[in-house]
Each structure stands twice: as structure tokens, then as C-alpha cells.
Design a protein around this motif. Structure first.
Motif, PDB file in Angstrom:
ATOM      1  N   ALA A 139      26.483  -3.099 -29.669  1.00 30.13           N
ATOM      2  CA  ALA A 139      27.094  -2.963 -30.999  1.00 30.13           C
ATOM      3  C   ALA A 139      28.214  -1.919 -30.924  1.00 30.13           C
ATOM      4  O   ALA A 139      29.310  -2.123 -31.458  1.00 30.13           O
ATOM      5  N   ASN A 140      27.951  -0.815 -30.247  1.00 36.32           N
ATOM      6  CA  ASN A 140      28.979   0.212 -30.085  1.00 36.32           C
ATOM      7  C   ASN A 140      30.170  -0.313 -29.302  1.00 36.32           C
ATOM      8  O   ASN A 140      31.318  -0.064 -29.656  1.00 36.32           O
ATOM      9  N   ASP A 141      29.879  -1.039 -28.228  1.00 32.81           N
ATOM     10  CA  ASP A 141      30.960  -1.576 -27.396  1.00 32.81           C
ATOM     11  C   ASP A 141      31.949  -2.403 -28.218  1.00 32.81           C
ATOM     12  O   ASP A 141      33.138  -2.436 -27.923  1.00 32.81           O
ATOM     13  N   GLU A 162      21.959  -1.675 -29.491  1.00 40.63           N
ATOM     14  CA  GLU A 162      22.766  -0.556 -30.003  1.00 40.63           C
ATOM     15  C   GLU A 162      23.988  -0.341 -29.126  1.00 40.63           C
ATOM     16  O   GLU A 162      25.100  -0.146 -29.614  1.00 40.63           O
ATOM     17  N   GLU A 163      23.765  -0.383 -27.819  1.00 39.89           N
ATOM     18  CA  GLU A 163      24.879  -0.161 -26.892  1.00 39.89           C
ATOM     19  C   GLU A 163      25.965  -1.213 -27.087  1.00 39.89           C
ATOM     20  O   GLU A 163      27.150  -0.893 -27.191  1.00 39.89           O
ATOM     21  N   GLY A 208      32.285  -2.305 -31.665  1.00 41.22           N
ATOM     22  CA  GLY A 208      32.672  -1.721 -32.953  1.00 41.22           C
ATOM     23  C   GLY A 208      31.862  -2.180 -34.147  1.00 41.22           C
ATOM     24  O   GLY A 208      32.369  -2.185 -35.270  1.00 41.22           O
ATOM     25  N   TYR A 209      30.619  -2.598 -33.920  1.00 40.14           N
ATOM     26  CA  TYR A 209      29.729  -2.949 -35.038  1.00 40.14           C
ATOM     27  C   TYR A 209      28.936  -1.721 -35.437  1.00 40.14           C
ATOM     28  O   TYR A 209      28.318  -1.077 -34.579  1.00 40.14           O
ATOM     29  N   ARG A 210      28.973  -1.377 -36.737  1.00 42.93           N
ATOM     30  CA  ARG A 210      28.311  -0.151 -37.182  1.00 42.93           C
ATOM     31  C   ARG A 210      27.010  -0.467 -37.896  1.00 42.93           C
ATOM     32  O   ARG A 210      26.892  -1.458 -38.605  1.00 42.93           O
ATOM     33  N   ARG A 211      26.037   0.413 -37.709  1.00 43.08           N
ATOM     34  CA  ARG A 211      24.691   0.175 -38.225  1.00 43.08           C
ATOM     35  C   ARG A 211      24.645   0.310 -39.750  1.00 43.08           C
ATOM     36  O   ARG A 211      25.248   1.214 -40.320  1.00 43.08           O
TER      37      ARG A 211
END
Ligand code: HAM
Length: 432
Positions: free
Chosen positions: A41-43, A38-39, A45-48
Motif C-alpha cells: 500500500a505504501n509502495d 501495508e508495505e 501511495g494507498y493510505r490507510r
């Protein structure tokens, strides 16, 4: 229950073959992996996103490909009560592309960067690291052909896995665009045709449907042949060659170590251009051959689903395999920092202890307890095992006096403090 029924032996329910329970010890490791994902992905710019486990069977027939092992032999497909042909998803990418089309993601800024994780189902022959239900951490960048995305995704997978302390090997290849692939398939078919008698049964069949798959067959004779086979890289069209060179240059820039490997052709039909697989080095040879993940570009997937021209690139990492690799390398998540234990001496003090526990949580401590036990000795033993620095002891006398005892677990020194000041008193001690 009648006596007769009682005496009948009741057979305990068992797990289905190829399925597994993930018990709390393992869940802690999985949660650690997912939260790190999750971290990262945020770094970047990938969104869930989440899509359903059930999709129409035709999505996978068209997306993953009729001739692939997954569609041909491994799907859990059935007719539902309404007569529709549906399947448990065997992988994420086709469903995510369906969602891209369905939600009009085409009108958003491109690329659309999404990630997901969850269970997938493949009716394969079960063995260690291969299950009929497994989970993947999946990242996709859709709607953009730029090679920098391929490199960035490989970097994400590499960084994520390395961040746990695993020793990671990245294998990359390119299977080119449609023209390169067609041309190479012709060359490969000619090469293998001359050696048909040496091929395993599966490969003899695959030669007619998808000759690329012969390159990653694990049978010894087939491996010998594929070692000497003409290499895709020599048959790439100019645009494909340039695309691949750019991916490799970006990887160099990002300092991601990689090995070129012409056997990485992937088992799903939708791939084009860059393909890659990720392994962890392990003393156990079988484990080191099990890919932790794989992915690549899929510039024609959307077209095969009638969504139009939407290039994409992505990867999936096998969560169970990551857990196995971590276990193999004796890597554990950081201990949860339980730092204080709350002990009580019977019914009346238990009530006070419940309230103290809530107050400690609120103050940001990570307390532990064993409220179902009354013996102070056994509670202190548990506190000792947990390695907490302090135990708060609450007895009947303390409840009446409005006090609690703070026991330093190191030297066993106990001090009485005001119940009202417990947070301050603990903070003072933790500061020292
Ligand atoms: P895949 O190579 O089929 O790719 O699966 C990705 C990873 O999932 C594998 O490398 C492995 O770690 C894990 N995996 C696959 N099957 C099993 C199984 N039966 N048991 C345990 N683990 C397994 C895909 O699924 C692609 N959709 C990846 C992708 C995303 N490509 C582009 N975007």
C-alpha cells in the motif's frame, strides 16, 4: 456457590455457527499477510482508512443494491435502541464511498487512494472458505475514471498474492457503462427467456431482477447455458470498449498474466466497466474455484448515494481464503528469529535473568525464556527446540560473581563471561 448449583451441569459457551476463532498459529500467518499488504500500500501511495463496522442499512440497500444476494439474504440488520435501522457491514466499498462524501475528499487531489482491512459480516450458508464473519484487505482509488488505475490495482493484488509464492490466476471482464449494460441485459434476457425451463429456481427469479447474475450461477444446466450466452464484450459501447482495451494494454505492460472471462459479472450492483476476480491454482478443485478476491470499477456508486459524480475502482481480498490457500500450498511465514535463550536456576537468579532479558531486547536480540521453570534440563530442551544458537545461563554463583555463562547450543561448550559485557560477548560470537 451452593452445593445444588455446583452439581448443575454448566454448558460451555460455543462459537456461533459460521464464526471462527483465529488462533495464534493462524494469527501469525495473517499478520504476515497484513504487514506485506501495508508495505505494498505504501509502495503505491494507498493510505490507510478505517470506517465503522455498523452503518445505516440504507447505505447498503442503495450502494450494494436491493436485489443482490448480500442485501436480500445476507445482511445482519436490526433496529438499534434508538429505532434506527442499522447493519453490520457486509463489504467495505459502500462505507468507504460514504466516508469520501462525508469528509469532502472531492476537494483533495484525485484519485483518493485508500486501503483498509477488517471484519465483514454475511449471513451465508457456512462452508470451508465461506464464513459469516470474514476479513478483507480492501483497496480503492476514488475520483478518477482513468483505466491505468484499474490495471495498477489488478497489478497490486497480483503482486501481493504472488509475493507469498502462490500461483495466481487473474480473470478479467468488462460489463461496460450504463448504456452497454442496459443493452446487454436486454439481449441476455431474450436469450435466457427461450430457455427458462432449464434454469434453476434462483436463476428464474434473477432473470427478472438482474439477468447478469445468471452468468455466474454454479448449477450445471445454468453453466451450460451461460457458456453459450451472448458475450458482454460484443455489446460494449465505444467508450467502454476503449476503456477496457486500455486496461488490458496496461496489464500487458505490467506483465500481469490474465484470462478474459465473460462470467466475471460480480454479485454487487455497483459495478460498471472493468470487473476482475483472482484465484489461486490448487489441486483441490473446490479450493481453486474459491476466489481469493475480486473487484472492479463502480462509476455510479457515488451517484446512487447522492454523492455526485465520483468514479471509482477497487478490490477486496479475503484474508481467511488467502490463509487457506497458503496452507494448501504449504507456505509458511518466515520463522521468527529467536536467536538466544535466557535460562535461570531459581528465585535469586531469576531476578538477574529478567534484567538480562531486557538488556538483550534493547540490544536488538530476539530472546526467548521459560522463567516459570527452574529445571535447567527442561529449559535447555526448550532452547534446543527453538533452535537458538546460544543460551545465557544465570545461576546463583554467577549472580554473586557478576558473571553469566554463554552456552553454544551446537557443541555444548560453555564459557563464563562478565555480566557487564554480555552484549559485546554475544555480538562477537554471532559474528563468527
Ligand atoms: P466480494 O467478491 O463480495 O467483493 O468479496 C471479496 C472477497 O472477499 C472474495 O473474493 C472472498 O475472497 C472474500 N469473501 C467474501 N465473502 C466471504 C465469506 N463469506 N467468507 C470468506 N471470505 C469471503 C466485495 O466485497 C467488494 N466490496 C470488493 C471491492 C472493493 N470491489 C471494489 N472495491
Amino acid at each position: 456457590m451452593s452445593e445444588e448449583n455446583q452439581s448443575k451441569k454448566i454448558v460451555q459457551p460455543k462459537l456461533l455457527r459460521g464464526m471462527r476463532d483465529s488462533v495464534p498459529d493462524e494469527q501469525e500467518v495473517m499478520q504476515w499477510v497484513v504487514s506485506r499488504t501495508e508495505e505494498i500500500a505504501n509502495d503505491y501511495g494507498y493510505r490507510r482508512i478505517e470506517t465503522p463496522i455498523l452503518e445505516s442499512t440504507s447505505l447498503f440497500n442503495r450502494g450494494v443494491g436491493d436485489g443482490t444476494d448480500i442485501v436480500e439474504k445476507e445482511m445482519y440488520s436490526f433496529e438499534d435502541r434508538g429505532g434506527d435501522n442499522i447493519s453490520l457491514r457486509p463489504e467495505f466499498t459502500a462505507g468507504l464511498m460514504r466516508a469520501y462524501g462525508q469528509h469532502g475528499f472531492i476537494s483533495k487531489p484525485q484519485p483518493v487512494k485508500i486501503w483498509t482491512h477488517g471484519p465483514l459480516f454475511r449471513y451465508d450458508r457456512p462452508q470451508s472458505g465461506r464464513y459469516r464473519q470474514h476479513s478483507q484487505l480492501d483497496f480503492e482509488a476514488m475520483g478518477d475514471p482513468a483505466p491505468v488505475l484499474d490495471a495498477q490495482l489488478i497489478n497490486i493484488a497480483y503482486k501481493l498474492l504472488s509475493s507469498f509464492g502462490l500461483d495466481i490466476r487473474v480473470m478479467v471482464n468488462s460489463i461496460g457503462d450504463r448504456d452497454s449494460k442496459t443493452m446487454y441485459q436486454g439481449v441476455l434476457t431474450e436469450y435466457y427467456k427461450a430457455e427458462t425451463n432449464l434454469l434453476c429456481e434462483d436463476c428464474q427469479r434473477r432473470l427478472k431482477i438482474n439477468p447478469l447474475r445468471l452468468l455466474d450461477c454454479k448449477e450445471e444446466d445454468c453453466r451450460d447455458l451461460s457458456g453459450k450466452a451472448p458475450q458482454m464484450i460484443d455489446y460494449l459501447s465505444e467508450p467502454s470498449r476503449l476503456h477496457f482495451v486500455s486496461v488490458l494494454e496496461y496489464l500487458d505492460e505490467l506483465e500481469v498474466p490474465y484470462e478474459l472471462n465473460h462470467r466475471i459479472v460480480r454479485g454487487l450492483d455497483y459495478y460498471s466497466e472493468t470487473t476482475f476476480e483472482i484465484f489461486s491454482t490448487s489441486d483441490d478443485e473446490r479450493a481453486s474455484q474459491r476466489a481469493l478476491g475480486g473487484g472492479g470499477r463502480y462509476n455510479y456508486l457515488a451517484e446512487s448515494l447522492g454523492i455526485g459524480d465520483v468514479p471509482g475502482v477497487g478490490f477486496g481480498l479475503g484474508l481467511e481464503r488467502i490463509v487457506l490457500a497458503l496452507k494448501d500450498a504449504e507456505i509458511k511465514p518466515p520463522e521468527s528469529e529467536v536467536n538466544v535463550f535466557v535460562a535461570q536456576l531459581g528465585d535469586e537468579s531469576r531476578r538477574g535473568a529478567l534484567a538480562v532479558y531486557e538488556r538483550l531486547l534493547k540490544a536488538g536480540y530476539k530472546p526467548a525464556e521459560k522463567f516459570s521453570k527452574d529445571s535447567i534440563k527442561s529449559q535447555l530442551e526448550i532452547a534446543d527446540k527453538l533452535g537458538v544458537r546460544y543460551t545465557i545461563i544465570i545461576g546463583q554463583k554467577e549472580i554473586h560473581d557478576g558473571t553469566v555463562i554463554i552456552r553454544d547450543m551446537d557443541g555444548g561448550i560453555q564459557e563464563e563471561v562478565d555480566l557487564d559485557k554480555i552484549e559485546v560477548e554475544l555480538a562477537k560470537r554471532f559474528e563468527n
